[in-house]
Design a protein around this motif. Structure first.
Motif, PDB file in Angstrom:
ATOM      1  N   LEU A   1       3.039 -12.976  87.020  1.00 27.90           N
ATOM      2  CA  LEU A   1       1.838 -12.796  87.844  1.00 27.90           C
ATOM      3  C   LEU A   1       2.188 -12.720  89.326  1.00 27.90           C
ATOM      4  O   LEU A   1       1.600 -11.947  90.082  1.00 27.90           O
ATOM      5  N   ARG A   2       3.173 -13.499  89.745  1.00 29.71           N
ATOM      6  CA  ARG A   2       3.548 -13.525  91.161  1.00 29.71           C
ATOM      7  C   ARG A   2       4.132 -12.207  91.634  1.00 29.71           C
ATOM      8  O   ARG A   2       4.121 -11.908  92.840  1.00 29.71           O
ATOM      9  N   ASP A   3       4.630 -11.383  90.716  1.00 32.05           N
ATOM     10  CA  ASP A   3       5.237 -10.106  91.097  1.00 32.05           C
ATOM     11  C   ASP A   3       4.231  -8.969  91.186  1.00 32.05           C
ATOM     12  O   ASP A   3       4.556  -7.906  91.741  1.00 32.05           O
ATOM     13  N   ILE A   4       3.050  -9.143  90.634  1.00 35.76           N
ATOM     14  CA  ILE A   4       2.084  -8.042  90.631  1.00 35.76           C
ATOM     15  C   ILE A   4       1.794  -7.573  92.049  1.00 35.76           C
ATOM     16  O   ILE A   4       1.828  -6.371  92.355  1.00 35.76           O
ATOM     17  N   GLY A   5       1.507  -8.504  92.948  1.00 35.49           N
ATOM     18  CA  GLY A   5       1.219  -8.122  94.327  1.00 35.49           C
ATOM     19  C   GLY A   5       2.395  -7.464  95.014  1.00 35.49           C
ATOM     20  O   GLY A   5       2.226  -6.553  95.839  1.00 35.49           O
ATOM     21  N   ARG A   6       3.600  -7.893  94.695  1.00 45.46           N
ATOM     22  CA  ARG A   6       4.803  -7.287  95.282  1.00 45.46           C
ATOM     23  C   ARG A   6       4.958  -5.845  94.821  1.00 45.46           C
ATOM     24  O   ARG A   6       5.352  -4.974  95.611  1.00 45.46           O
ATOM     25  N   TYR A   7       4.647  -5.593  93.552  1.00 45.49           N
ATOM     26  CA  TYR A   7       4.670  -4.209  93.061  1.00 45.49           C
ATOM     27  C   TYR A   7       3.593  -3.372  93.744  1.00 45.49           C
ATOM     28  O   TYR A   7       3.841  -2.246  94.195  1.00 45.49           O
ATOM     29  N   VAL A   8       2.389  -3.924  93.821  1.00 41.59           N
ATOM     30  CA  VAL A   8       1.263  -3.177  94.384  1.00 41.59           C
ATOM     31  C   VAL A   8       1.545  -2.779  95.830  1.00 41.59           C
ATOM     32  O   VAL A   8       1.225  -1.664  96.256  1.00 41.59           O
ATOM     33  N   ALA A   9       2.158  -3.673  96.593  1.00 40.04           N
ATOM     34  CA  ALA A   9       2.465  -3.376  97.991  1.00 40.04           C
ATOM     35  C   ALA A   9       3.371  -2.156  98.125  1.00 40.04           C
ATOM     36  O   ALA A   9       3.298  -1.411  99.114  1.00 40.04           O
ATOM     37  N   LYS A  10       4.221  -1.926  97.143  1.00 33.60           N
ATOM     38  CA  LYS A  10       5.072  -0.740  97.143  1.00 33.60           C
ATOM     39  C   LYS A  10       4.326   0.498  96.647  1.00 33.60           C
ATOM     40  O   LYS A  10       4.417   1.594  97.217  1.00 33.60           O
ATOM     41  N   ILE A  11       3.562   0.304  95.580  1.00 33.63           N
ATOM     42  CA  ILE A  11       2.937   1.441  94.900  1.00 33.63           C
ATOM     43  C   ILE A  11       1.910   2.140  95.775  1.00 33.63           C
ATOM     44  O   ILE A  11       1.826   3.372  95.795  1.00 33.63           O
ATOM     45  N   ILE A  12       1.101   1.372  96.510  1.00 36.60           N
ATOM     46  CA  ILE A  12      -0.043   1.982  97.212  1.00 36.60           C
ATOM     47  C   ILE A  12       0.347   2.767  98.459  1.00 36.60           C
ATOM     48  O   ILE A  12      -0.494   3.458  99.036  1.00 36.60           O
ATOM     49  N   VAL A  13       1.606   2.684  98.876  1.00 36.19           N
ATOM     50  CA  VAL A  13       2.053   3.493 100.016  1.00 36.19           C
ATOM     51  C   VAL A  13       3.108   4.517  99.589  1.00 36.19           C
ATOM     52  O   VAL A  13       3.764   5.126 100.428  1.00 36.19           O
ATOM     53  N   ASP A  14       3.230   4.722  98.301  1.00 37.36           N
ATOM     54  CA  ASP A  14       4.232   5.629  97.742  1.00 37.36           C
ATOM     55  C   ASP A  14       3.549   6.939  97.363  1.00 37.36           C
ATOM     56  O   ASP A  14       2.686   6.970  96.489  1.00 37.36           O
ATOM     57  N   ASP A  15       3.945   8.025  97.993  1.00 38.00           N
ATOM     58  CA  ASP A  15       3.337   9.330  97.709  1.00 38.00           C
ATOM     59  C   ASP A  15       3.559   9.759  96.259  1.00 38.00           C
ATOM     60  O   ASP A  15       2.759  10.514  95.691  1.00 38.00           O
ATOM     61  N   ARG A  16       4.622   9.267  95.646  1.00 36.15           N
ATOM     62  CA  ARG A  16       4.930   9.654  94.263  1.00 36.15           C
ATOM     63  C   ARG A  16       3.904   9.116  93.277  1.00 36.15           C
ATOM     64  O   ARG A  16       3.783   9.630  92.151  1.00 36.15           O
ATOM     65  N   THR A  17       3.178   8.068  93.666  1.00 38.82           N
ATOM     66  CA  THR A  17       2.237   7.429  92.737  1.00 38.82           C
ATOM     67  C   THR A  17       0.800   7.893  92.938  1.00 38.82           C
ATOM     68  O   THR A  17      -0.093   7.437  92.232  1.00 38.82           O
ATOM     69  N   LEU A  18       0.561   8.800  93.894  1.00 35.79           N
ATOM     70  CA  LEU A  18      -0.801   9.271  94.132  1.00 35.79           C
ATOM     71  C   LEU A  18      -1.270  10.123  92.965  1.00 35.79           C
ATOM     72  O   LEU A  18      -0.578  11.042  92.518  1.00 35.79           O
ATOM     73  N   ASN A  19      -2.453   9.792  92.448  1.00 31.08           N
ATOM     74  CA  ASN A  19      -3.047  10.472  91.287  1.00 31.08           C
ATOM     75  C   ASN A  19      -2.171  10.340  90.033  1.00 31.08           C
ATOM     76  O   ASN A  19      -2.101  11.251  89.210  1.00 31.08           O
ATOM     77  N   LYS A  20      -1.536   9.189  89.922  1.00 30.58           N
ATOM     78  CA  LYS A  20      -0.671   8.897  88.782  1.00 30.58           C
ATOM     79  C   LYS A  20      -1.026   7.541  88.184  1.00 30.58           C
ATOM     80  O   LYS A  20      -1.699   6.724  88.806  1.00 30.58           O
ATOM     81  N   MET A  21      -0.518   7.289  86.968  1.00 27.80           N
ATOM     82  CA  MET A  21      -0.557   5.968  86.355  1.00 27.80           C
ATOM     83  C   MET A  21       0.823   5.338  86.488  1.00 27.80           C
ATOM     84  O   MET A  21       1.838   6.019  86.302  1.00 27.80           O
ATOM     85  N   VAL A  22       0.838   4.048  86.830  1.00 30.01           N
ATOM     86  CA  VAL A  22       2.099   3.340  87.018  1.00 30.01           C
ATOM     87  C   VAL A  22       2.112   2.112  86.113  1.00 30.01           C
ATOM     88  O   VAL A  22       1.141   1.354  86.065  1.00 30.01           O
ATOM     89  N   PHE A  23       3.226   1.916  85.422  1.00 29.35           N
ATOM     90  CA  PHE A  23       3.412   0.709  84.623  1.00 29.35           C
ATOM     91  C   PHE A  23       4.430  -0.163  85.327  1.00 29.35           C
ATOM     92  O   PHE A  23       5.616   0.171  85.412  1.00 29.35           O
ATOM     93  N   ALA A  24       3.955  -1.285  85.872  1.00 29.71           N
ATOM     94  CA  ALA A  24       4.814  -2.236  86.572  1.00 29.71           C
ATOM     95  C   ALA A  24       5.119  -3.398  85.638  1.00 29.71           C
ATOM     96  O   ALA A  24       4.206  -4.093  85.191  1.00 29.71           O
ATOM     97  N   TYR A  25       6.396  -3.623  85.353  1.00 28.41           N
ATOM     98  CA  TYR A  25       6.758  -4.697  84.421  1.00 28.41           C
ATOM     99  C   TYR A  25       8.134  -5.225  84.804  1.00 28.41           C
ATOM    100  O   TYR A  25       8.910  -4.579  85.513  1.00 28.41           O
ATOM    101  N   ASN A  26       8.443  -6.428  84.305  1.00 32.33           N
ATOM    102  CA  ASN A  26       9.715  -7.071  84.633  1.00 32.33           C
ATOM    103  C   ASN A  26      10.748  -6.983  83.525  1.00 32.33           C
ATOM    104  O   ASN A  26      11.910  -6.701  83.775  1.00 32.33           O
ATOM    105  N   THR A  27      10.328  -7.293  82.295  1.00 30.66           N
ATOM    106  CA  THR A  27      11.287  -7.364  81.199  1.00 30.66           C
ATOM    107  C   THR A  27      10.570  -7.077  79.892  1.00 30.66           C
ATOM    108  O   THR A  27       9.341  -6.999  79.845  1.00 30.66           O
TER     109      THR A  27
END
Length: 358
Positions: free
Chosen positions: A184-210
Motif C-alpha cells: 500500500l505504501r508504494d501505490i502513491g510512489r507509483y502514481v507520482a511517476k505515472i501521472i507525469v509520464d507521457d507514455r501513460t496518457l490514455n493508457k492502463m497501467v498495472f503497478a505491482y511489486n512482486t
C-alpha cells in the motif's frame, strides 16, 4: 518550472492517503483535496492541511457548475472514491472536461480483471471508463494488484492481529495460482511517476511489486514466525458455488451496494484465485503497461521484509478502526451494515467523507 496541480478525491482513505504521501514527497506537485463542506473540520482533513494539502470544498453530488469551479486550474484529477460511489465520478469527469483538466485518473486501484461479467465492481468501474472515453477526456487507469497488507493469514499465537483486518484464513483453490502483490505504501510512489509520464496518457497501467501464490505466502510467514499456519483450502467448485449464489441473491435486491459485497468478494476470489487474472502477463494481454517495464529502477518495499515487520509487531495496519475479536479470534463483530467478512474490503466509514478506495 511550474508545479503540477493535482486534485485528490478521497485523500483521507487508505489508497488516497498513500497517493497523498507519494505526491507530498515530491516538490514538483501542488496537492489539493476535494472535501465535502461538512467534513472540512474532521481530524483526517486537518491533518492533510497541516502537511500542506490545499482543501477545496465540493460535493460530487452537487451542481456540475460548482465542480467546474473547484477544478478550474487543476492539471490532474485522481479519484479514490468508494465502491458505492463509482457512478459519482461521471459528473466529476464532465466537470473535469469543462475545466480543462489535462489528465483524469478514475478510481481503478484494484486487481486486474477483464470487463464484462467476471467482477461486478470492475464492471461498475468500466461504466465510468467508457464515459470518460466518450467525453474524450485525457485519462490514465491504474490498477495495483492485491495489497501486502491484506495478503497474509492470521497466526495462531495472535502476534499479527494488531495489523490485520480479518483472519484471512482461506486458500482459494489449490493455493498455487500466482497473484501480483503491491505494498500500500508504494501505490502513491507509483502514481507520482505515472501521472507525469507521457507514455501513460490514455493508457492502463498495472503497478505491482512482486508475484507470489497463497501457498508461497503461507510458507514465508511460517518461516519468519516459526509457527505452523492452518491451511483452509476452498476448492474450485466451492468458489463457483459462492459466486453463483451471490449473483442470484444480489439480483433479487433493490440496488443496494452493501448487499452486493458478498458478490464482489466471491467474484474477486474467482478472478485472482481460480482464473489467475491478477497477473502481469494477463495484464499485458489486456493492454496494460506495467510498472516493471516503465520504471525498471523503481525500488519497492520487499514483501519478506514487510512480513518480518508484521511478525515483530512494528507494521502499520490498515483500516485501524477494526480489530480482531478476542472472543472469536478470527472474525470481527457485526457493526451496522458491515460484518466481519465485509470489512476486509469495505470497512465501515462515512461514505464520501473519507471516500475510501477499497
Amino acid at each position: 518550472m511550474s508545479r503540477t496541480r493535482v486534485m485528490l478525491v478521497g485523500a483521507a482513505g487508505e489508497t488516497g492517503g498513500s497517493i497523498a504521501n507519494g505526491l507530498l514527497e515530491n516538490p514538483n506537485f501542488e496537492v489539493h483535496a476535494l472535501v465535502r463542506p461538512r467534513s472540512v473540520q474532521k481530524p483526517a482533513i486537518t491533518a492533510l492541511q497541516d502537511r500542506g494539502v490545499q482543501i477545496r470544498k465540493g460535493d460530487l453530488k452537487g451542481p456540475e457548475e460548482s465542480l467546474i469551479d473547484v477544478l478550474t486550474g487543476i492539471d490532474v484529477v485522481i479519484s479514490c472514491v468508494g465502491p458505492a460511489e463509482q457512478q459519482d465520478q461521471i459528473p466529476l469527469a464532465k466537470a473535469a472536461k469543462s475545466a480543462g483538466v489535462q489528465r483524469f485518473v478514475p478510481c481503478g486501484f484494484i486487481t486486474v480483471a477483464p470487463p464484462g461479467g467476471i467482477m461486478w465492481l470492475r464492471d461498475e468501474k468500466e461504466t465510468v471508463y467508457n464515459h470518460i472515453k466518450q467525453l474524450r477526456l485525457p485519462y490514465t487507469i491504474i490498477d495495483v494488484g492485491w495489497w501486502y497488507q491484506l495478503s497474509y493469514p492470521r497466526l495462531g499465537s495472535g502476534r499479527t492481529d494488531y495489523a490485520m483486518t480479518t483472519a484471512n484464513n482461506e486458500i482459494v483453490g489449490d493455493g498455487n495460482t500466482p497473484v501480483a502483490l503491491t505494498d500500500l505504501r508504494d501505490i502513491g510512489r507509483y502514481v507520482a511517476k505515472i501521472i507525469v509520464d507521457d507514455r501513460t496518457l490514455n493508457k492502463m497501467v498495472f503497478a505491482y511489486n512482486t508475484v507470489l501464490s497463497q501457498n508461497e505466502i503461507y510458507d514465508l510467514l511460517e518461516e519468519i514466525s516459526e509457527e505452523k499456519v492452518q491451511r483452509n483450502y476452498i476448492p474450485e467448485e466451492g468458489i463457483y458455488t459462492r459466486v453463483l449464489a451471490a449473483r442470484q441473491s444480489s439480483e433479487t435486491y433493490p440496488f443496494d451496494p452493501v448487499k452486493f459485497i458478498p458478490r464482489y468478494l466471491a467474484e474477486n476470489q474467482l478472478s485472482w484465485g481460480i482464473r489467475g487474472d491478477n497477473h502481469p502477463d494477463y495484464a499485458k494481454y489486456l493492454g496494460y503497461l506495467t510498472s516493471k517495464d516503465l520504471y525498471p529502477d523503481f525500488r519497492p518495499h520487499d514483501f519478506k521484509e514487510y512480513l518480518e515487520t508484521v511478525v515483530r509487531g512494528t507494521a502499520k495496519g490498515v483500516y485501524t478502526d477494526r480489530y480482531i475479536s478476542k472472543a472469536q479470534q478470527r472474525f470481527f463483530p457485526r457493526s451496522e451494515s458491515s460484518d466481519s467478512l465485509y470489512t476486509r474490503i469495505f470497512p465501515r466509514t462515512e461514505s464520501s467523507d473519507s471516500l475510501y478506495a477499497r
